[in-house]
Structures are given as C-alpha cells and as structure tokens.
Design an enzyme around this catalytic site. Structure first.
Site, mmCIF file in Angstrom:
data_model
loop_
_atom_site.group_PDB
_atom_site.id
_atom_site.type_symbol
_atom_site.label_atom_id
_atom_site.label_comp_id
_atom_site.label_asym_id
_atom_site.label_seq_id
_atom_site.Cartn_x
_atom_site.Cartn_y
_atom_site.Cartn_z
ATOM 1 N N ASN A 27 -3.565 1.343 -4.164
ATOM 2 C CA ASN A 27 -2.240 0.877 -4.769
ATOM 3 C C ASN A 27 -1.821 -0.467 -4.569
ATOM 4 O O ASN A 27 -0.852 -0.992 -4.783
ATOM 5 C CB ASN A 27 -1.150 1.557 -4.268
ATOM 6 C CG ASN A 27 -1.001 3.236 -4.674
ATOM 7 O OD1 ASN A 27 -1.461 3.159 -6.033
ATOM 8 N ND2 ASN A 27 -0.361 3.978 -4.251
ATOM 9 N N ASP B 22 2.763 1.436 -8.229
ATOM 10 C CA ASP B 22 2.744 2.860 -8.017
ATOM 11 C C ASP B 22 4.031 2.971 -6.796
ATOM 12 O O ASP B 22 3.467 3.302 -5.889
ATOM 13 C CB ASP B 22 1.622 3.470 -7.820
ATOM 14 C CG ASP B 22 1.814 4.892 -8.056
ATOM 15 O OD1 ASP B 22 3.119 5.576 -8.481
ATOM 16 O OD2 ASP B 22 0.732 5.625 -7.702
ATOM 17 N N ASP C 221 3.070 4.957 0.079
ATOM 18 C CA ASP C 221 1.844 5.206 -0.537
ATOM 19 C C ASP C 221 1.033 4.012 -0.478
ATOM 20 O O ASP C 221 0.341 3.975 -1.481
ATOM 21 C CB ASP C 221 1.798 6.152 -1.744
ATOM 22 C CG ASP C 221 0.619 6.960 -1.756
ATOM 23 O OD1 ASP C 221 -0.220 7.194 -0.556
ATOM 24 O OD2 ASP C 221 -0.006 7.102 -2.863
#
Length: 344
Positions: free
Chosen positions: A220, A237, A215
């Site tokens: 992030n 993350d 992701d």
C-alpha cells in the site's frame, strides 16, 4: 464452505464498470484491467478523453455491506485532508460534486492512476523517508477523530471474529478446543494494554489513539525513485483507515529477525521524529497488534468464502492443517508478547 447464491460481484461485469463510469461523465475507451484487490474490486481504465489531465483512472467498487456511505465519506475526507497538507496520498476525484457514487447496486469511487513500485525496505534511507511522511500523516490524523469508522481494538479484531468463527463452525473440530484455549490466553495478554480495549478514551494518561492509514503494508506504499519527479512514497488505499495507536502504521513494514526489525524500526522512528514525537510505550503493542491481525485474518477469509475469488486464491484455508497452523502461530505469539519489546 459453499454458497447457494451468486455473490454480488458476479454482476460486476466489464460492461457494468464502463457504464458506471459513464454515469458520472467518464468514458472508457474499452481498455480495462483488474488490479490486485480481494476486499473490493478495483479496475484501471483508459479514458477516451483525459479528465483533469488523467488519461487513466482507477475505479474502486466497494464490497457491498462492508462500509456505510458515512464511513466511506470519512475515508475520502481523510485522503483529501492529507493532500491538502501536502502528504502524498491518492484522493478520489470529485465528479458531479461528489467523491462517492452509486450504480447497479454498488458504491464506487474514482481516483487518478498513480504509478510506482514497492519500496525497498532494506534501504534505511527509504525507511526514514517513509517514517517522515507517516509522522505527517499522523499529525493530520490526530487533528480530529473519525465519528463513523470503527476503532482498532480487541472487540472488533478478536472477540467478534472469534465468536463468528465458532458460531458458524468454521474452526476444524479436531483443533477447535486448542485454538480457543490459545486464543483466550493470547487475549489476556492483549487486553493488558488499555489502548487496545474497546471504549477506553484515548489520550487520558495513556497512549494516544488517532486516525491511521490502518493497513500500511509495503503493497500500500507506491515508491517513486529519488531521481524522478514526485520522488518518495505515496500512500494508497485508505480502505482500512481506523482509530488506533500510531505504531499500527509502522509494524507491518518490519520483517526478518529481531536484529533486522530493530534496525528497520530505528530508521522509521528516526524519520518519524523529525516531524512528530513517537511514544516508546507503543513498542510493546507490536506483537499484540500482530496477534489481533492474525485472528482477524482467519475470520476475514471465512466471511468472504462465498466470493468466488477466495476459494481460488486461498485453497488452503479451512483445512485441519490450516487451523493447526493457527494454533501454532498463536502459541508463538503468546511467547512473543511475553518477551521484551523491540527497543529503539
């Protein structure tokens, strides 16, 4: 779309968060702030006494029922491997001999607070820098597979979400037929790529599948300016870490028109290839991967609707206009998937 029961996160009060930390030997001084996260609940907490030099920590309380302990353990192990390879990720702290803890019905982990800002993705030097670290991340990711975490494939990102949405009557009735037809046409184009089909071994004469961030959007990546200690990107993350093609971690950093995306991608790949070859065949996966994310996102919103944070933050979801917009975007993606892929 209403719920007759209280969502589990309703029980996650500030007192419970502080008590969870106390249960593993960390004592907050009362200052606690919620960080931006919808999938999990994430809090920044000031400590009475610093732990391993950290006077602030970040506690992530995993959404109940999403990941098993084994799947979370693989996320943590991947982060630890990255740090061991001197790749700037933020691993969970080891407390009482473990990185994963349980309290009050929640699984949670604690990591050091890492400051930073969003990267300037219109700066090609920044993109090249990110590309170098993504290549190093993928070198670690290719060393071994995940055993418990799922793959990024058509089954998990399209077939299952589609079936769930239709079974639960989430698609507006007026556009359901058009949506299902557009989705089916899109799936035929996506499934033309063997690496995105389920149960297809990776690396056997085709595109390699490896452990990914999964992701890797700009939110992030925390960026530290070049004139400060620890300059460059830090990847945060790894909650969506999966097995998949390397380009999954590149395409979400692209924006703008085709010319702009080509320039951005060229900078990313230039940095990437300083450490690891990039398979140009993966460029044809960018639009199929974008389409899978589009399908998966609708189901993600629908599944989370009993979480009070979702109706507040996504009030437009579920309307006829929303679903007509999804049909229109699928039609656009069908056209994009039939165009020539970006070239670098």
């Amino acid at each position: 779309m209403t719920s007759a029961h209280l969502h589990p996160y309703t029980a996650l009060t500030p007192d419970v968060v502080q008590d969870a930390l106390a249960s593993i030997g960390l004592w907050g001084d009362g200052r606690l702030s919620a960080l931006n996260s919808f999938e999990n609940r994430v809090y920044q907490i000031h400590l009475e006494t610093p732990f391993e030099g950290c006077d602030q920590v970040v506690a992530k309380f995993y959404r109940p029922g999403r990941w098993s302990d084994a799947q979370i353990a693989e996320e943590h192990a991947f982060a630890t491997e990255l740090v061991a390879a001197e790749i700037p990720a933020v691993p969970p702290l080891v407390l009482n001999g473990a990185t994963l803890h349980h309290f009050g019905g929640f699984a949670f982990a604690v990591s050091p607070r890492r400051g930073g800002r969003r990267p300037e993705l219109d700066d090609f030097e920044v993109l090249e820098w990110i590309g170098r670290f993504l290549a190093r991340l993928h070198t670690v990711g290719a060393a071994r597979p995940f055993k418990a975490r799922p793959a990024l494939d058509v089954a998990s990102f399209a077939h299952e979400p589609r079936d769930w949405l239709l079974t639960h009557h989430m698609v507006a009735p007026e556009v359901q037929t058009a949506w299902a037809a557009a989705l089916q046409e899109a799936l035929a184009l996506i499934e033309a790529h063997p690496v995105l089909r389920a149960h297809v071994p990776g690396g056997e004469g085709g595109i390699q599948r490896l452990r990914l961030h999964g992701d890797c959007h700009p939110g992030n990546i925390l960026w530290t300016p070049a004139d400060l200690p620890g300059a460059g990107p830090h990847f945060v993350d790894l909650d969506d870490a999966r097995i998949g093609p390397a380009v999954q971690d590149l395409w979400m950093l692209l924006s703008g028109d085709r010319r702009q995306q080509t320039q951005q991608l060229s900078a990313l790949v230039e940095g990437y290839e300083q450490f690891r070859p990039f398979d140009r065949r993966e460029l044809a996966l960018i639009e199929p991967l974008r389409t899978l994310r589009l399908i998966h996102y609708s189901a993600w919103l629908a599944r989370r609707w009993d979480d009070p944070a979702f109706p507040i933050n996504f009030p437009w979801f579920g309307s006829r206009d929303y679903w007509q917009g999804q049909v229109d975007m699928l039609v656009e993606q069908i056209e994009e998937m039939q165009n020539e892929p970006l070239m670098v």
